[in-house]
Design an enzyme around this catalytic site. Structure first.
Site, PDB file in Angstrom:
ATOM      1  N   ASN A  48     -29.318  78.839 -64.565  1.00 23.83           N
ATOM      2  CA  ASN A  48     -28.880  78.806 -65.784  1.00 23.83           C
ATOM      3  C   ASN A  48     -28.985  80.262 -66.504  1.00 23.83           C
ATOM      4  O   ASN A  48     -28.325  80.257 -67.662  1.00 23.83           O
ATOM      5  CB  ASN A  48     -29.865  77.752 -66.527  1.00 23.83           C
ATOM      6  CG  ASN A  48     -29.605  76.399 -66.071  1.00 23.83           C
ATOM      7  OD1 ASN A  48     -30.569  75.553 -66.011  1.00 23.83           O
ATOM      8  ND2 ASN A  48     -28.549  75.976 -65.848  1.00 23.83           N
ATOM      9  N   TRP A  49     -29.404  81.210 -65.835  1.00 19.62           N
ATOM     10  CA  TRP A  49     -29.241  82.512 -66.541  1.00 19.62           C
ATOM     11  C   TRP A  49     -27.768  82.929 -66.664  1.00 19.62           C
ATOM     12  O   TRP A  49     -27.386  83.846 -67.378  1.00 19.62           O
ATOM     13  CB  TRP A  49     -29.935  83.579 -65.849  1.00 19.62           C
ATOM     14  CG  TRP A  49     -31.408  83.732 -65.864  1.00 19.62           C
ATOM     15  CD1 TRP A  49     -32.166  83.288 -64.696  1.00 19.62           C
ATOM     16  CD2 TRP A  49     -32.348  83.853 -66.845  1.00 19.62           C
ATOM     17  NE1 TRP A  49     -33.622  83.098 -64.898  1.00 19.62           N
ATOM     18  CE2 TRP A  49     -33.729  83.335 -66.071  1.00 19.62           C
ATOM     19  CE3 TRP A  49     -32.431  84.133 -68.075  1.00 19.62           C
ATOM     20  CZ2 TRP A  49     -34.678  83.579 -66.865  1.00 19.62           C
ATOM     21  CZ3 TRP A  49     -33.426  84.227 -68.808  1.00 19.62           C
ATOM     22  CH2 TRP A  49     -34.587  83.995 -68.144  1.00 19.62           C
TER      23      TRP A  49
ATOM     24  N   ASP B 289     -30.029  66.316 -67.802  1.00 19.70           N
ATOM     25  CA  ASP B 289     -28.672  66.925 -67.991  1.00 19.70           C
ATOM     26  C   ASP B 289     -27.717  66.139 -69.122  1.00 19.70           C
ATOM     27  O   ASP B 289     -27.846  64.921 -69.147  1.00 19.70           O
ATOM     28  CB  ASP B 289     -27.777  66.772 -66.571  1.00 19.70           C
ATOM     29  CG  ASP B 289     -26.482  67.887 -66.467  1.00 19.70           C
ATOM     30  OD1 ASP B 289     -26.815  68.861 -67.137  1.00 19.70           O
ATOM     31  OD2 ASP B 289     -25.740  67.726 -65.421  1.00 19.70           O
ATOM     32  N   GLY B 290     -27.020  66.898 -69.443  1.00 18.83           N
ATOM     33  CA  GLY B 290     -25.971  66.200 -70.486  1.00 18.83           C
ATOM     34  C   GLY B 290     -26.072  66.643 -71.789  1.00 18.83           C
ATOM     35  O   GLY B 290     -25.574  65.977 -72.687  1.00 18.83           O
ATOM     36  N   ASN B 291     -26.948  67.500 -72.243  1.00 17.59           N
ATOM     37  CA  ASN B 291     -27.087  68.004 -73.597  1.00 17.59           C
ATOM     38  C   ASN B 291     -25.746  68.590 -74.115  1.00 17.59           C
ATOM     39  O   ASN B 291     -25.615  68.354 -75.351  1.00 17.59           O
ATOM     40  CB  ASN B 291     -28.259  69.289 -73.733  1.00 17.59           C
ATOM     41  CG  ASN B 291     -29.571  68.581 -73.270  1.00 17.59           C
ATOM     42  OD1 ASN B 291     -29.779  67.481 -73.182  1.00 17.59           O
ATOM     43  ND2 ASN B 291     -30.609  69.717 -73.254  1.00 17.59           N
TER      44      ASN B 291
ATOM     45  N   HIS C 143     -29.183  70.548 -76.989  1.00 14.27           N
ATOM     46  CA  HIS C 143     -30.669  71.018 -76.342  1.00 14.27           C
ATOM     47  C   HIS C 143     -31.896  70.621 -77.561  1.00 14.27           C
ATOM     48  O   HIS C 143     -32.869  70.407 -77.007  1.00 14.27           O
ATOM     49  CB  HIS C 143     -30.740  72.477 -75.894  1.00 14.27           C
ATOM     50  CG  HIS C 143     -29.545  72.930 -75.128  1.00 14.27           C
ATOM     51  ND1 HIS C 143     -29.499  72.248 -73.959  1.00 14.27           N
ATOM     52  CD2 HIS C 143     -28.819  73.907 -75.186  1.00 14.27           C
ATOM     53  CE1 HIS C 143     -28.520  72.861 -73.135  1.00 14.27           C
ATOM     54  NE2 HIS C 143     -28.103  73.943 -73.827  1.00 14.27           N
TER      55      HIS C 143
ATOM     56  N   ILE D  30     -28.256  67.564 -56.872  1.00 14.55           N
ATOM     57  CA  ILE D  30     -29.852  67.911 -56.928  1.00 14.55           C
ATOM     58  C   ILE D  30     -30.079  69.048 -57.713  1.00 14.55           C
ATOM     59  O   ILE D  30     -30.922  69.759 -58.285  1.00 14.55           O
ATOM     60  CB  ILE D  30     -30.552  67.844 -55.627  1.00 14.55           C
ATOM     61  CG1 ILE D  30     -30.408  66.402 -55.183  1.00 14.55           C
ATOM     62  CG2 ILE D  30     -31.926  68.273 -55.793  1.00 14.55           C
ATOM     63  CD1 ILE D  30     -31.494  66.132 -54.064  1.00 14.55           C
ATOM     64  N   SER D  31     -29.007  70.081 -57.704  1.00 15.23           N
ATOM     65  CA  SER D  31     -28.862  71.472 -58.529  1.00 15.23           C
ATOM     66  C   SER D  31     -30.044  72.184 -58.182  1.00 15.23           C
ATOM     67  O   SER D  31     -30.488  72.816 -58.866  1.00 15.23           O
ATOM     68  CB  SER D  31     -28.682  71.104 -59.892  1.00 15.23           C
ATOM     69  OG  SER D  31     -27.510  70.618 -60.233  1.00 15.23           O
TER      70      SER D  31
ATOM     71  N   SER E  78     -33.035  76.194 -64.962  1.00 18.55           N
ATOM     72  CA  SER E  78     -32.744  76.447 -63.553  1.00 18.55           C
ATOM     73  C   SER E  78     -32.509  77.920 -63.422  1.00 18.55           C
ATOM     74  O   SER E  78     -32.249  78.782 -64.363  1.00 18.55           O
ATOM     75  CB  SER E  78     -31.587  75.748 -62.497  1.00 18.55           C
ATOM     76  OG  SER E  78     -30.288  76.355 -63.173  1.00 18.55           O
TER      77      SER E  78
ATOM     78  N   ARG F 172     -23.573  73.479 -78.829  1.00 17.36           N
ATOM     79  CA  ARG F 172     -24.145  73.029 -77.657  1.00 17.36           C
ATOM     80  C   ARG F 172     -25.907  72.890 -77.939  1.00 17.36           C
ATOM     81  O   ARG F 172     -26.645  72.234 -77.326  1.00 17.36           O
ATOM     82  CB  ARG F 172     -24.093  73.658 -76.268  1.00 17.36           C
ATOM     83  CG  ARG F 172     -22.794  73.601 -75.735  1.00 17.36           C
ATOM     84  CD  ARG F 172     -22.395  74.784 -74.565  1.00 17.36           C
ATOM     85  NE  ARG F 172     -23.398  74.560 -73.504  1.00 17.36           N
ATOM     86  CZ  ARG F 172     -23.231  73.581 -72.546  1.00 17.36           C
ATOM     87  NH1 ARG F 172     -22.322  73.017 -72.531  1.00 17.36           N
ATOM     88  NH2 ARG F 172     -24.213  73.356 -71.656  1.00 17.36           N
TER      89      ARG F 172
END
Ligand code: IPE
Ligand code: IPE
Ligand code: MG
Length: 236
Positions: free
Chosen positions: A64-65, A16-18, A33, A183-184, A61, A29
């Site tokens: 993420n869509w 995480d954090g891109n 990635h 934990i997402s 995930s 962004r």
């Protein structure tokens, strides 16, 4: 007699954090990635060199869509390009790739690229490398439970052996970069007794030394699995 764990067998990483990495540099962004893919390449190589048996990373995930369509498209392109580029290096390093998640949502081209890379690396024995894409921990448990029920084996073992990453066992060390402590919906079943490691380092900045820090921290933990410290010590 040592009560401290040896190296983690199975490491899971929530990369995480891109986006924040890119934003802090006034970049789009997707640039974050892109750098994130490079970080992943470093980390896979380092984990294999350190003798880690299984590495599972969260790349996309099932939630993420919900991101802007252009970002989703860019992520899918990076994924397909990564598969093409990694096929040979992974095979050479003896790393076996598996993509875990609901693949029905992917394009035919992407599914074909996944099949190709999985087949090309199938003989790898040095490390199992799982990329979780369109993955959700609750979905994984549901599909495993449904398959177990259909086979008349609705037991803990029956579910466990039907999870996507069924051969890789519980997650010993779960790492999340980017400063969030959640934990997402990642590997919920396998995280039951994971040691959870959170770092503020943004994923594009993560490297072999960062992985070593997480492993060193893990090695210092006492894993009790419900027992008392005295019991764990005497079992060794
Ligand atoms: C993780 O980085 C990569 C994916 C979820 C695909 P983010 O894109 O979530 O980065 P932040 O959290 O916005 O910084
Ligand atoms: C989790 O990161 C998923 C991946 C790293 C692929 P997110 O950035 O999507 O998680 P939330 O939304 O902050 O929980
Ligand atoms: Mg994020």
């Amino acid at each position: 007699m040592s009560k401290k764990p040896a190296l983690p067998r199975h490491i899971a990483i929530i990369m995480d954090g891109n986006g924040r990495w890119a934003k802090s540099r006034f970049m789009p962004r997707v640039e974050g990635h892109r750098k994130g893919v490079l970080a992943l390449e470093r980390v896979v190589k380092h984990a294999a060199e350190r003798g880690i048996a299984a590495l599972t990373v969260f790349a996309f995930s099932s939630e993420n869509w919900r991101r802007p369509a252009a970002e989703v498209t860019a992520l899918m392109k990076l994924f397909a390009a990564g598969l093409d580029r990694w096929e040979q290096p992974l095979a050479d390093a003896g790393v076996r790739l598996r993509v875990i998640g609901d693949r029905t949502a992917f394009s035919e081209t992407l599914n074909a690229a996944i099949d190709r890379t999985e087949a090309a690396t199938a003989a790898g024995r040095s490390m199992q490398f799982n990329i979780a894409a369109n993955y959700g921990g609750r979905w994984d448990m549901l599909q495993a439970a449904q398959a177990a029920a259909a086979a008349g084996e609705l037991t803990l073992e029956g579910i466990e052996k039907r999870l996507c990453a069924r051969d890789d066992g519980p997650v010993d060390l779960m790492i999340r970069t980017g400063g969030e402590r959640r934990i997402s919906n990642f590997l919920l079943w396998q995280a039951a007794y994971s040691e959870l490691y959170f770092t503020d380092t943004l994923w594009p900045d993560f490297d072999g030394a960062s992985l070593d820090d997480a492993i060193d921290w893990y090695v210092g933990r006492e894993r009790r699995f419900g027992m008392t410290s005295e019991q764990v010590t005497s079992i060794g």
